[in-house]
Design a protein around this motif. Structure first.
Motif, PDB file in Angstrom:
ATOM      1  N   PHE A 149       0.959   3.757 -11.389  1.00  0.00           N
ATOM      2  CA  PHE A 149       1.842   2.658 -11.178  1.00  0.00           C
ATOM      3  C   PHE A 149       2.665   3.071 -10.011  1.00  0.00           C
ATOM      4  CE2 PHE A 149       0.874   1.943 -15.485  1.00  0.00           C
ATOM      5  CZ  PHE A 149       0.866   0.626 -15.746  1.00  0.00           C
ATOM      6  N   SER A 150       2.412   4.105  -9.155  1.00  0.00           N
ATOM      7  CA  SER A 150       3.218   4.731  -8.275  1.00  0.00           C
ATOM      8  C   SER A 150       3.754   3.901  -7.175  1.00  0.00           C
ATOM      9  CB  SER A 150       2.698   6.035  -7.409  1.00  0.00           C
ATOM     10  OG  SER A 150       1.506   5.536  -6.763  1.00  0.00           O
ATOM     11  N   GLN A 151       3.091   2.692  -6.738  1.00  0.00           N
ATOM     12  CA  GLN A 151       3.191   1.923  -5.531  1.00  0.00           C
ATOM     13  C   GLN A 151       4.096   0.758  -6.124  1.00  0.00           C
ATOM     14  OE1 GLN A 151      -1.276   0.542  -4.511  1.00  0.00           O
ATOM     15  NE2 GLN A 151       0.239  -0.526  -3.278  1.00  0.00           N
ATOM     16  N   TYR A 152       3.942   0.447  -7.507  1.00  0.00           N
ATOM     17  CA  TYR A 152       4.677  -0.680  -7.974  1.00  0.00           C
ATOM     18  C   TYR A 152       5.983  -0.327  -8.636  1.00  0.00           C
ATOM     19  CZ  TYR A 152      -0.164  -2.149  -7.146  1.00  0.00           C
ATOM     20  OH  TYR A 152      -1.284  -2.290  -6.657  1.00  0.00           O
ATOM     21  N   ILE A 153       6.297   0.975  -8.959  1.00  0.00           N
ATOM     22  CA  ILE A 153       7.414   1.288  -9.859  1.00  0.00           C
ATOM     23  C   ILE A 153       8.701   1.220  -8.717  1.00  0.00           C
ATOM     24  CG2 ILE A 153       7.648   3.780  -9.897  1.00  0.00           C
ATOM     25  CD1 ILE A 153       7.044   3.507 -12.993  1.00  0.00           C
ATOM     26  N   THR A 154       9.850   0.831  -9.311  1.00  0.00           N
ATOM     27  CA  THR A 154      11.022   0.558  -8.577  1.00  0.00           C
ATOM     28  C   THR A 154      11.783   1.885  -9.144  1.00  0.00           C
ATOM     29  OG1 THR A 154      12.003  -0.769 -10.120  1.00  0.00           O
ATOM     30  CG2 THR A 154      11.078  -1.764  -8.306  1.00  0.00           C
ATOM     31  N   ASN A 155      13.020   2.209  -8.501  1.00  0.00           N
ATOM     32  CA  ASN A 155      13.554   3.213  -9.069  1.00  0.00           C
ATOM     33  C   ASN A 155      14.904   2.788  -9.694  1.00  0.00           C
ATOM     34  OD1 ASN A 155      11.822   5.370  -8.502  1.00  0.00           O
ATOM     35  ND2 ASN A 155      12.545   5.424  -6.280  1.00  0.00           N
ATOM     36  N   PHE A 206     -11.065  -2.811  -8.885  1.00  0.00           N
ATOM     37  CA  PHE A 206     -10.445  -1.445  -9.489  1.00  0.00           C
ATOM     38  C   PHE A 206     -10.743  -0.516  -8.394  1.00  0.00           C
ATOM     39  CE2 PHE A 206     -12.166   2.556 -10.921  1.00  0.00           C
ATOM     40  CZ  PHE A 206     -10.656   2.899 -11.741  1.00  0.00           C
ATOM     41  N   CYS A 207     -11.573  -0.430  -7.571  1.00  0.00           N
ATOM     42  CA  CYS A 207     -11.973   0.382  -6.568  1.00  0.00           C
ATOM     43  C   CYS A 207     -10.919   0.262  -5.586  1.00  0.00           C
ATOM     44  CB  CYS A 207     -13.405   0.188  -6.007  1.00  0.00           C
ATOM     45  SG  CYS A 207     -14.775   0.764  -7.046  1.00  0.00           S
ATOM     46  N   GLU A 208     -10.816  -1.037  -5.005  1.00  0.00           N
ATOM     47  CA  GLU A 208      -9.980  -1.123  -4.024  1.00  0.00           C
ATOM     48  C   GLU A 208      -8.510  -0.896  -4.095  1.00  0.00           C
ATOM     49  OE1 GLU A 208      -9.935  -5.353  -2.848  1.00  0.00           O
ATOM     50  OE2 GLU A 208     -12.090  -5.291  -2.327  1.00  0.00           O
ATOM     51  N   VAL A 209      -7.785  -1.421  -5.316  1.00  0.00           N
ATOM     52  CA  VAL A 209      -6.464  -0.844  -5.735  1.00  0.00           C
ATOM     53  C   VAL A 209      -6.267   0.470  -6.359  1.00  0.00           C
ATOM     54  CG1 VAL A 209      -4.644  -2.139  -6.844  1.00  0.00           C
ATOM     55  CG2 VAL A 209      -6.479  -3.684  -5.935  1.00  0.00           C
ATOM     56  N   PHE A 227      -6.269   9.214  -6.418  1.00  0.00           N
ATOM     57  CA  PHE A 227      -6.650  10.461  -5.698  1.00  0.00           C
ATOM     58  C   PHE A 227      -5.439  10.886  -4.762  1.00  0.00           C
ATOM     59  CE2 PHE A 227     -11.007   9.512  -7.344  1.00  0.00           C
ATOM     60  CZ  PHE A 227     -11.299  10.674  -7.542  1.00  0.00           C
ATOM     61  N   SER A 228      -4.511   9.862  -4.671  1.00  0.00           N
ATOM     62  CA  SER A 228      -3.713   9.850  -3.521  1.00  0.00           C
ATOM     63  C   SER A 228      -2.831  11.387  -3.465  1.00  0.00           C
ATOM     64  CB  SER A 228      -2.503   8.988  -3.973  1.00  0.00           C
ATOM     65  OG  SER A 228      -1.663   9.079  -5.207  1.00  0.00           O
ATOM     66  N   GLN A 229      -2.625  12.098  -4.523  1.00  0.00           N
ATOM     67  CA  GLN A 229      -1.727  12.987  -4.508  1.00  0.00           C
ATOM     68  C   GLN A 229      -2.812  14.361  -4.187  1.00  0.00           C
ATOM     69  OE1 GLN A 229      -0.362  13.595  -8.828  1.00  0.00           O
ATOM     70  NE2 GLN A 229       0.254  15.369  -7.842  1.00  0.00           N
ATOM     71  N   TYR A 230      -3.939  14.161  -4.149  1.00  0.00           N
ATOM     72  CA  TYR A 230      -4.748  15.438  -3.977  1.00  0.00           C
ATOM     73  C   TYR A 230      -5.659  15.209  -2.865  1.00  0.00           C
ATOM     74  CZ  TYR A 230      -3.905  15.205  -9.074  1.00  0.00           C
ATOM     75  OH  TYR A 230      -3.127  15.594 -10.331  1.00  0.00           O
ATOM     76  N   ILE A 231      -5.604  13.895  -2.183  1.00  0.00           N
ATOM     77  CA  ILE A 231      -6.466  13.854  -0.954  1.00  0.00           C
ATOM     78  C   ILE A 231      -5.776  14.377   0.216  1.00  0.00           C
ATOM     79  CG2 ILE A 231      -5.954  11.379   0.242  1.00  0.00           C
ATOM     80  CD1 ILE A 231      -8.733  10.655  -0.809  1.00  0.00           C
TER      81      ILE A 231
END
Lengths: 202, 202
Positions: A195-201, B186-189, B195-199
Motif C-alpha cells: 500500500f506504500s504508494q497509496y497510503i496518506t499520512n 499485478f506485475c505492472e502495479v 521489491f521496492s525496499q530491497y532493489i
DNA sequence: TGTAGTCATTGACTTTAGGTCAGCGAAAGT
DNA sequence: ACTTTCGCTGACCTAAAGTCAATGACTACA
C-alpha cells in the motif's frame, strides 16, 4: 422451537462435529458416510436428510467460524487499515488451522468442485471474501487513509489471491510450514509495502 | 525405440489429448474412464496400463507445458529480475488458461488430493515452483540486483502464494475474470512495489 | 525362418461406496 | 382420541472405478 426441531438440530450438530473429528484424524477420502453416521449414532439415511452429498458437510463445518470473522470486522471500524487487514488475515488463517489440514484440504477441493462453483453456491465464498476486502479498502479511501486514485479492486484481488494462495500452498505442503507464522511475517513485511504508494499520512 | 514402444507411446498420447478435449468440454466429474477410452478408440483396461487412477491423467496433461517454462527461464539469465518474474507469471497463467478452466480446476483438486501430497508426488509441484522462484531471487542477490539482507524465502513464498492464489480464485470464480489481464496488472502495479525496499539501482 | 517369450490390449467381472426410498413410530396438531 | 407430519431407519439400488486372465501381434535369438 418444539422438541422435534430441537432433536433435528441436535442430530445435525452431532453429525457435523463427528465429521470434523474424523476429518481431522483420517481425511475425507479415508472415511465414508457410514463411518460418520455410525460414530454419531444414527443411520446412514439420516445423513442425507441434512446434506445432499457427502461433500456438503465439509462446507457446513467451516460456515460458523468464518462468519464470525465478518462480524468481528464490523466492530473494528476505528482501526487503521493495515491493522484491520492484519487482523483479518490472522483470523482467517486461525480458522483454517483450527479445522486441521485434512478438513481445509477437502474444503478447498469442495469449493473448486464444479457442482459448487455456480452462482449462489459455496464456490462463491471467495467472492464474499473479496468483496469484504474491497469494502475495507473503499472505506479507507473514503476516510482519506488511502489516496483517491487507489486501484481498490486490483489491491483487493491481490490480497484475496495471497490469502487463498497461502491456504492452498499450506494444504499442498502437507503442513510443512506454520500458516500463522507466515501470515504474520507477510503482514509485517509486505502489507505496508503493497500500500506504500497509496497510503496518506492522515 | 521399436514398433511396440512407439505404439504404446502413441496410445498414451492419444489418451492424454482425448482426455484434455473431454475435460475442456465437460469437466472431470461429468466424464468417466470409458468415455475417454471409447473416444480414443481403445478398451477401458488400457487406460489403467498408463494411469493408476482416473485422476492421474490430469496431472500428466499439464506436465509438458509447465516443464517448458522452466527451460525458458534458464535461457533468460540476462534479464532483469522484474522482467524475469513478469515472464514467469505470464507464462504460468498462459499454461493455466490454455488447459481450460475445467482442467485447471481438476488439476488443482488433484494436487490437493491426499494421495498426491506425500513426498515425491505431484502434490509437491508447488514446491518446485517455489524453489524456482527462490533461486531466481537468490541469484538476483548474488548479482547485486537485490540487497544482501533481502528476505528471499519470504518473498518467494509471497510470490508463489500470489500465483497459486490467482489460479485458485480464477477456478472458483468460474472464469469471471481474465487471468492474463490480472496477471499483467499485478506485475505492472505490484511486483516492483513488493521489491521496492530491497532493489538496488545497479 | 521358426519358435519361445514378452507385453500392450481386451472386456467381462468384481467391488465399493454413494445415494434412494417405502415404511415406521414418536411428536404435533386438532 | 384420532389424524397428520416428519425425522429416522436400513435394506436396497446403481454407477463407475478398478482388476485380471486370456489373447495375439511383435521381438529376440538360434
Amino acid at each position: 422451537m418444539n422438541k422435534r426441531q430441537l432433536c433435528a438440530q441436535e442430530t445435525k450438530r452431532k453429525l457435523i462435529s463427528t465429521a470434523l473429528e474424523l476429518l481431522k484424524e483420517k481425511g475425507f477420502d479415508a472415511i465414508n458416510v457410514e463411518d460418520i453416521t455410525k460414530k454419531a449414532g444414527v443411520a446412514k439415511g439420516t445423513f442425507y436428510t441434512y446434506f445432499k452429498r457427502k461433500e456438503d458437510i465439509v462446507l457446513d463445518i467451516s460456515r460458523v467460524p468464518f462468519s464470525e470473522i465478518a462480524q468481528e470486522l464490523q466492530k473494528m471500524s476505528d482501526l487503521k487499515l493495515i491493522d484491520k487487514l492484519t487482523h483479518y488475515f490472522h483470523r482467517f488463517m486461525e480458522c483454517v488451522e483450527s479445522c486441521g489440514i485434512n478438513t481445509c484440504r477437502q474444503w478447498t477441493r469442495d469449493v473448486l468442485d464444479p457442482n459448487n462453483v455456480p452462482e449462489n453456491k459455496d464456490g462463491q465464498k471467495w467472492k464474499y471474501d473479496y468483496e469484504m476486502l474491497r469494502d475495507i479498502l473503499a472505506n479507507a479511501v473514503n476516510t482519506g487513509e488511502l489516496k483517491k486514485d487507489t486501484p481498490v479492486e486490483l489491491l483487493a484481488h491481490v490480497l484475496i489471491c495471497e490469502l487463498y494462495g497461502m491456504m492452498t500452498c499450506w494444504c499442498m505442503s502437507d503442513g510443512k510450514f506454520e500458516p500463522l507464522d507466515w501470515t504474520q511475517k507477510f503482514c509485517e513485511v509486505q502489507l505496508s509495502q503493497i500500500f506504500s504508494q497509496y497510503i496518506t499520512n492522515k
